[in-house]
Design an enzyme around this catalytic site. Structure first.
Site, PDB file in Angstrom:
ATOM      1  N   SER A 135      11.793  -2.233  -3.155  1.00 36.03           N
ATOM      2  CA  SER A 135      11.841  -1.330  -2.011  1.00 36.03           C
ATOM      3  C   SER A 135      11.660  -2.130  -0.731  1.00 36.03           C
ATOM      4  O   SER A 135      11.007  -3.190  -0.740  1.00 36.03           O
ATOM      5  CB  SER A 135      10.728  -0.288  -2.120  1.00 36.03           C
ATOM      6  OG  SER A 135      10.595   0.465  -0.925  1.00 36.03           O
ATOM      7  N   TYR A 148       1.852   2.183  -3.332  1.00 39.52           N
ATOM      8  CA  TYR A 148       3.287   1.970  -3.539  1.00 39.52           C
ATOM      9  C   TYR A 148       3.725   0.638  -2.942  1.00 39.52           C
ATOM     10  O   TYR A 148       4.409  -0.166  -3.598  1.00 39.52           O
ATOM     11  CB  TYR A 148       4.067   3.126  -2.914  1.00 39.52           C
ATOM     12  CG  TYR A 148       5.568   3.018  -3.073  1.00 39.52           C
ATOM     13  CD1 TYR A 148       6.177   3.374  -4.265  1.00 39.52           C
ATOM     14  CD2 TYR A 148       6.371   2.565  -2.028  1.00 39.52           C
ATOM     15  CE1 TYR A 148       7.548   3.291  -4.418  1.00 39.52           C
ATOM     16  CE2 TYR A 148       7.741   2.473  -2.171  1.00 39.52           C
ATOM     17  CZ  TYR A 148       8.333   2.835  -3.373  1.00 39.52           C
ATOM     18  OH  TYR A 148       9.694   2.735  -3.525  1.00 39.52           O
TER      19      TYR A 148
END
Length: 248
Positions: A135, A148
């Site tokens: 990501s 995350y």
């Protein structure tokens, strides 16, 4: 024999669309999915003799070992591993429990490690490849994304470490996606398609929000054995957002 690709978290979102694109391209696909509802819906929607669906929690070592063994025996080998399974634990750090933090790292980082570890012998035989779905949060952050972001940062580092350790037989790369709209590709109980505004699209230098197919096409590119000079790399697929300078 079909070239077998294991896709973790293949029941929804980017994983689900990539599974379909892999089948369309002639691959055999093994899906590791822990969500019963998503797994049942995938089975109903994608009847295909080249698709193997297994309930696997990637944070559970015994389930990973069993799933990889079954997948290899079913297809006669493993050519690719797409580490895509992910959970989000976003919110103020004061409210983030240690249990939530540990679960996020277990799925998002330990899971790819376990899958790579136990798939490595089969991948080495096949001269295959590992693709970690990372990501842009590994490179920059919004507030309240500690678990995350940390897990994706670790996954990015794991990518180049594995590329060195498994060379020259296995190529390992990462795809760091930006905003990819998966709101319409959820299990039915969580299906809430978003209405994207013109501003949502136009803030991207590419002129639009990402689609799961954008990531699936990069997966297919990296799986292609003709691209065997590419390893240890991170491919940012974000419509140009991480290159955009913003002042307020």
């Amino acid at each position: 024999m079909k070239r077998n690709i294991i896709v973790t978290g293949g029941g929804q979102g980017i994983g689900k669309i990539t599974v379909q694109e892999l089948l369309n391209a002639g691959y055999g696909v093994t899906v590791f999915e822990v969500d019963d509802e998503a797994l049942a819906e995938l089975e109903a929607e994608m009847e295909n003799e080249n698709l193997l669906l297994l309930k696997v929690d990637v944070a559970d070592e015994s389930m990973v070992k069993s799933g990889i063994k079954f997948s290899e025996e079913f297809f006669g080998g493993i050519y690719g591993l797409m580490n895509n399974a992910v959970i989000h634990r976003n919110g103020p750090i004061a409210d983030l429990s240690l249990e939530e933090w540990n679960r996020a790292l277990a799925v998002n980082l330990t899971g790819p490690f376990l899958c790579a570890k136990y798939a490595a012998p089969a991948l080495q035989k096949a001269k295959g490849t590992i693709i970690n779905i990372c990501s842009t949060r590994a490179l920059q952050s919004e507030a309240n994304t500690e678990a995350y972001s940390a897990s994706k940062g670790g996954l990015l580092s794991l990518t180049h470490a594995l590329a060195m350790s498994l060379s020259p037989d296995v190529r390992v790369n990462a795809i760091s996606s930006g905003w990819v709209d998966v709101s319409g590709i959820k299990k039915k109980s969580e299906l809430k398609p978003e209405t994207l505004s013109p501003g949502d699209h136009l803030q991207h230098p590419a002129g639009r929000v990402g689609r799961p197919e954008d990531i699936a096409r990069m997966v297919l590119f990296l799986l292609n054995p003709e691209n065997d000079f590419i390893t240890g790399q991170n491919f940012v697929v974000d419509g140009g957002m991480t290159r955009k300078m913003i002042y307020q």
